[in-house]
Design an enzyme around this catalytic site. Sequence first.
Site, short mmCIF file in Angstrom:
data_model
loop_
_atom_site.label_atom_id
_atom_site.label_comp_id
_atom_site.label_asym_id
_atom_site.label_seq_id
_atom_site.Cartn_x
_atom_site.Cartn_y
_atom_site.Cartn_z
N GLY A 272 0.58 -1.07 -0.24
CA GLY A 272 0.40 -0.30 -0.09
C GLY A 272 0.34 1.20 0.11
O GLY A 272 0.56 2.12 0.80
N SER B 165 -2.43 1.67 14.49
CA SER B 165 -3.43 2.99 14.97
C SER B 165 -2.95 3.31 16.08
O SER B 165 -3.88 2.32 17.00
CB SER B 165 -4.58 3.31 13.57
OG SER B 165 -5.41 4.07 14.08
N TYR C 70 -13.02 -1.01 11.88
CA TYR C 70 -11.57 -0.50 11.40
C TYR C 70 -10.93 -0.48 12.61
O TYR C 70 -9.77 -0.96 12.52
CB TYR C 70 -12.53 1.42 11.05
CG TYR C 70 -10.45 2.30 10.86
CD1 TYR C 70 -9.45 1.94 10.08
CD2 TYR C 70 -9.53 2.28 11.94
CE1 TYR C 70 -8.25 1.86 9.82
CE2 TYR C 70 -8.35 3.37 11.64
CZ TYR C 70 -7.80 3.16 10.89
OH TYR C 70 -6.26 3.82 10.69
#
Length: 262
Positions: A14, A139, A152
């Site tokens: 990515g 994250s 998420y």
Amino acid sequence: MNIDFTGRRVLVTGSTGGIGFAAAQGFLGAGASVVINGRSGTSVEAATARLGGPQPSLAGFAGDLGTESACARLIAEYPDFDILVNNLGVFGPRDFFDTPDEEWDRFFRTNVMSGVRLARAYAPAMADRGWGRIVFISSESAINVPVDMIHYGFTKTAQLAISRGLAKRLAGTGVTVNAVLPGPTLSEGVADMLKPEVERTGSSLDKVAADFVAAHRGSSIIQRAAEVGEVANMILYVSSDQASATTGAALRVDGGVIDSII
């Protein structure tokens, strides 16, 4: 501190934009041979051009690594790496009660299973050589699970469990496994998300991003969004020889959003 990746082969998933691109750029600048990845040939070609064009130390792989078939193609084409950065990920707000099974599956396949498959493929040879680095880009949402992105946050928490467990599985091999936890970061995706507010208010992107942080991550100590390069700096360090005693860690580049001293 001189971080040198000469002779190291690096995969950053990515990596045609955002944090992944900044990390790939940093690895290249420090002497590594890097494979970048994006979903389309067009995005990979554009990123390659931004990194200085075709060169012996830079290659690209086009494919959605959230799928088993693309992972298999990648592994067949590039069977060995010294450093694996599992950066691929998707995000986006959606209410829990409006999030169907298909969306949970898509987030899990992309954010979690891509890294699982690649680590499973590349870690054994790293261990045989006695050196390797695997980094999962998680994250702060893994800990501060956002109410509007529970699907998420779930995937980011899963990455912490995998990175910690895999670090223990690879104990004593010379292969370290860590997770990096960015906070709000001004990537292209976040800039696109904030664009309507920039246009509505006439404010700069940095100001709108800072206002977003104040409104949604009020515990931030730096009181702004991070730059992608600031996150990439942590990725490069934890991938280096100098970070040999750091493994099984969740390393925060969150600007102090997570209100904890450990």
